[in-house]
Design a protein around this motif. Sequence first.
Motif, PDB file in Angstrom:
ATOM      1  N   ARG A  80       0.807  -1.227   0.000  1.00 44.29           N
ATOM      2  CA  ARG A  80       0.000   0.000   0.000  1.00 44.29           C
ATOM      3  C   ARG A  80       0.835   1.269   0.000  1.00 44.29           C
ATOM      4  NH1 ARG A  80      -0.865   2.702   4.789  1.00 44.29           N
ATOM      5  NH2 ARG A  80      -2.876   3.430   4.017  1.00 44.29           N
ATOM      6  N   THR A  81       2.153   1.154   0.168  1.00 42.32           N
ATOM      7  CA  THR A  81       3.010   2.337   0.193  1.00 42.32           C
ATOM      8  C   THR A  81       3.694   2.512  -1.150  1.00 42.32           C
ATOM      9  OG1 THR A  81       3.427   2.034   2.546  1.00 42.32           O
ATOM     10  CG2 THR A  81       4.951   3.457   1.350  1.00 42.32           C
ATOM     11  N   ARG A  82       3.539   3.645  -1.728  1.00 40.71           N
ATOM     12  CA  ARG A  82       4.149   3.907  -3.034  1.00 40.71           C
ATOM     13  C   ARG A  82       5.597   4.355  -2.926  1.00 40.71           C
ATOM     14  NH1 ARG A  82      -0.769   7.452  -5.832  1.00 40.71           N
ATOM     15  NH2 ARG A  82      -2.375   5.815  -5.705  1.00 40.71           N
ATOM     16  N   ASN A  83       5.943   4.964  -1.808  1.00 40.45           N
ATOM     17  CA  ASN A  83       7.283   5.526  -1.663  1.00 40.45           C
ATOM     18  C   ASN A  83       8.067   4.750  -0.608  1.00 40.45           C
ATOM     19  OD1 ASN A  83       9.506   7.185  -1.846  1.00 40.45           O
ATOM     20  ND2 ASN A  83       8.620   8.843  -0.632  1.00 40.45           N
ATOM     21  N   THR A 133       8.468   1.095   4.978  1.00 42.92           N
ATOM     22  CA  THR A 133       7.154   1.291   4.356  1.00 42.92           C
ATOM     23  C   THR A 133       6.362   2.424   4.983  1.00 42.92           C
ATOM     24  OG1 THR A 133       5.990  -0.225   5.863  1.00 42.92           O
ATOM     25  CG2 THR A 133       7.120  -1.205   3.972  1.00 42.92           C
ATOM     26  N   ASP A 135       4.965   5.893   5.690  1.00 46.05           N
ATOM     27  CA  ASP A 135       4.843   7.156   4.949  1.00 46.05           C
ATOM     28  C   ASP A 135       4.483   8.266   5.932  1.00 46.05           C
ATOM     29  OD1 ASP A 135       4.470   9.219   3.235  1.00 46.05           O
ATOM     30  OD2 ASP A 135       2.919   8.253   2.017  1.00 46.05           O
TER      31      ASP A 135
END
Length: 444
Positions: A80-83, A133, A135
């Motif tokens: 679920r984490t893009r960065n 993970t 954010d």
Amino acid sequence: MAIARSTGFSTREPLALRAAASSKPDVASWPFLRFCALYGIVTYADFFNLLGYSTSGIGAAGKYAFFLILILAFAHSWLRTRNLRFGFDAPTILLCFTFFALVPFFAQLATEGDTNSYASAFIPTLILSTAITHDPSEYSSDLTKLRDRLLQWLCVLCLLYDVELFVRAYSGLSYFSLVANQTNHLKSIVFVAALALAHWSRRSAFYLTFILLLALVSEILRPSSTLLLAMAVCAPLSFFMRHRFLSAAKLWSYGLLAIAALAPIGLYLSQDLSQWVASLDEAAKSDALGGSSNAVVRLTIMKVAFQRIEDSSWLVGEFFSGGTTVQVANLLSFWTANYASGLAQIHSDYVCILLEGGLIGYGAFNLALLASARAFIQGADGAASRPRTEMLATGVVTLSSLAIYCSVNPVLQSFQVASIPWTILLCSYVALRTSVAKQMSTVP
């Protein structure tokens, strides 16, 4: 404003930033952190060490359920984490350890139907690796509640440890008279981090008095030279961080981590050093605390472990596929009275890592600790918020105390207890990355 003038910390933020922060949930409400906190309380309330037995029954179920939850939680956060935030730091390096430890674990499970690996030491490190993970933009940049909740949590754990010692000392239950059931002293590691964070509190006199009294009671009921050593060594480090003598803090923490890394090798190579350490432990534990020293036993176990290292590969060790016990019945005749198999657990995580990972794994583990200490101290140097600096300072002290405990105890293998310092360090990394994200958000 007086606090800001005396410490250099800003007590106010731009109105726009404060409005944006207030619209986001507090990081203390992060479900993963809440789970780790709950598991810590369950661990310290587990007076009968039900979760500590991993061979069968409730212990095995609890162990694998905990590991499964960690793996699934990490995977969920990853997806679920893009960065993702990889770097030359402990979360990333220890994630590699988890992977390499799980490979032989599943290989043995598939081919032999049983496991004899070091995976149990590096699955709990997923707690810290979850920082990759995290954010910070999803949560408020105000860390006040996280700091307060962390201190309260640590105080509860300290109290639970003392309650356990009272139960062990005065319940009269035969269970606690067995040597195999007397290993919960590793839980004392929580006192060092609690004292470090309490040192920063605006109610420091109350918290320090409360925690020191609990530590004194624990030393009376169950003398621990490791706790005394960790408190004595980490007190100057906490002082340096508190008064922003960061160059001194860096030298102190780097020196401590270097000594912890070199000590096992020095003890193996120098008989004189081993004898000096044994006599020092005897003086501290037997003469001063009225307990009994087992330094000779630990050094004997370490000697046998190094013989296994010589029989394997110095470069990669046993590649996380070997056991962490050694046969000592022929060297310690009394050992079979309590352990019929004659096997003894290696009383040093540093020796275990050298045995299982070789010089490559040993170097990587120590670099992970060193890189984290460096990141926390540098982050404290640039932090303008008091709660953020407190969290980073606590992280530095926790790293140092973990190194001390791991030098003479199998902390990482005791996955329940090891989850506590990993959770504290996760909070410190959250503070570090919240600080970085906040600084980036203020750049025009």
